[in-house]
Scaffold this active site. Sequence first.
Site, PDB file in Angstrom:
ATOM      1  CB  ALA A  25       3.375  12.294   2.256  1.00 57.58           C
ATOM      2  CB  CYS A  26       3.477  16.667   0.954  1.00 54.68           C
ATOM      3  SG  CYS A  26       2.029  15.555   2.015  1.00 54.68           S
ATOM      4  CB  THR A  27       4.929  18.439  -3.960  1.00 58.58           C
ATOM      5  OG1 THR A  27       5.522  17.129  -4.302  1.00 58.58           O
ATOM      6  CG2 THR A  27       5.932  19.418  -4.626  1.00 58.58           C
ATOM      7  CD  GLU A 117       6.343  18.875   1.564  1.00 56.56           C
ATOM      8  OE1 GLU A 117       6.974  18.089   1.028  1.00 56.56           O
ATOM      9  OE2 GLU A 117       5.191  19.159   1.156  1.00 56.56           O
TER      10      GLU A 117
END
Length: 493
Positions: A25-27, A117
């Site tokens: 997941a995630c940026t 993050e």
Amino acid sequence: MKKITFLASAVTAALTAVITLPASACTTILVGNQATTDGSYIIARNEDYQATNAKHFVFHPAEKMQQSDFHGNANNFSYPAAKDALQYTSMSDFDTHNKSMGEVGFNSAGVGMSATETIYNGAKALKADPYVTKTGIGEDAIENVILPRIHSAKEGVELLGKIIETQGAAEGFGVAFVDNTGIWYLESGSGHQWMAEKIPADKYFVSANQGRLSTYLPNNPNYMASPTLVSFAEQHGLYKAEAGKPFNFHAAYSQDTPNDVTYNYPRVWTLQHMYTQGLTTKIDQGTTFPVFLKPTRKLSVADVEQGLRNHYQGTSHDPYATQNPKEAYRPISVFRTQESHVLQVRPNLPTAIGDVEYISYGMSALGVYLPYYQGMTEVPHALTIGTNKADSASANWAFRKVQTLAMTNWKVFSPIVQTAYHKFEVQTASKQRELEKNYLKIYKRQPKKAQALINDFEKTTVADALALTDQLTNTLFTKMTYTTDMTYHFEGA
């Protein structure tokens, strides 16, 4: 019946490319105040996990003593109840009994944070010091434990770091903290090791599911770390000191794997080349990417939002335009984004209006960012409800429905949604300027009236966004119905 089957098939085909992506997941995007157009600090992230997991905007009031200790939902992590707990906001999962998995928010001291993050520490480091998966701190707990207790970004780093050292990290993560003096970013190194660095004021930082911090200078005030960070690495053969060279945290505690070449590197490379012209780095050579960069031109909140919406548009790697479920490059904007946020701190303004969190429910490329001021005390009801079943009342599902429809015919439908939401964001920005001007006129003399201005603005903005979204849903349904009718229109009586 044919129309229903046609619609279901179209939705399934359009979403396959996104749903079959791995679940990491995630940026994250962080921008120093000398690199922004208005002198603000910005921290931002897409929270990517599961499209049906509704998020709730939660307002946590200040408490002299929290009612109970924190007990995790993801594992058995616990933490004592906070005394003099600060007021704070969170974007929490709908099904957590204590509104955990907070993800993002501001507290009443003007400290904001984004957690987490997801990153992966090196195998050798984890063999020497494994994650404490059963009782260590992780994404489920971090914001809800830390944010009600801290009065500065640095204090947030210190508290989270101390918990990692004593109770352990349950997983690999990066966490961003912001206040009116700057941005700190902390990365786990192993089960009990960590490092944090203050983001240079004139630069930005990008992370995509990988440890990115590198240089550690132990006697520099812009760095913090676990006390045994360097000695532990030396003791376990994670690092060998070289004369004249500083300790390399990434080399000792992080990793670069074949998966990074397609899953992580393209996101960092794309954002760095988007914000800084003339870079010569190659997209598959992530070890050469700079950790911090100056943007070619100063960045705005809108620039950061556009970064979080990126899906390699205009290239052959755009999985939505090409309808390619086997696209190797993982986009920044994916359908399973639960929410996307941009936190802005403007030190020259009162905290109540100077600190703003812009939140877009669902897929950022098809979403609308709405501003929520730190001074808000009344959360519009639609933001506080929703489950993993579609409904007709929650904001989460209103936005998710129009996004799902748009994905059935990206080339035709996505421009309709994006154009309408862009116009709404521009109009909202104008209304923000008017609100802030009126707030500044009265907040010292009439604080209750000034706060009411903020609450009224939020109520109206959310209502208008939902009305527009309902209109867009009907527009797309009308177009889909016409297409289906033409597809299955048999001649004759």
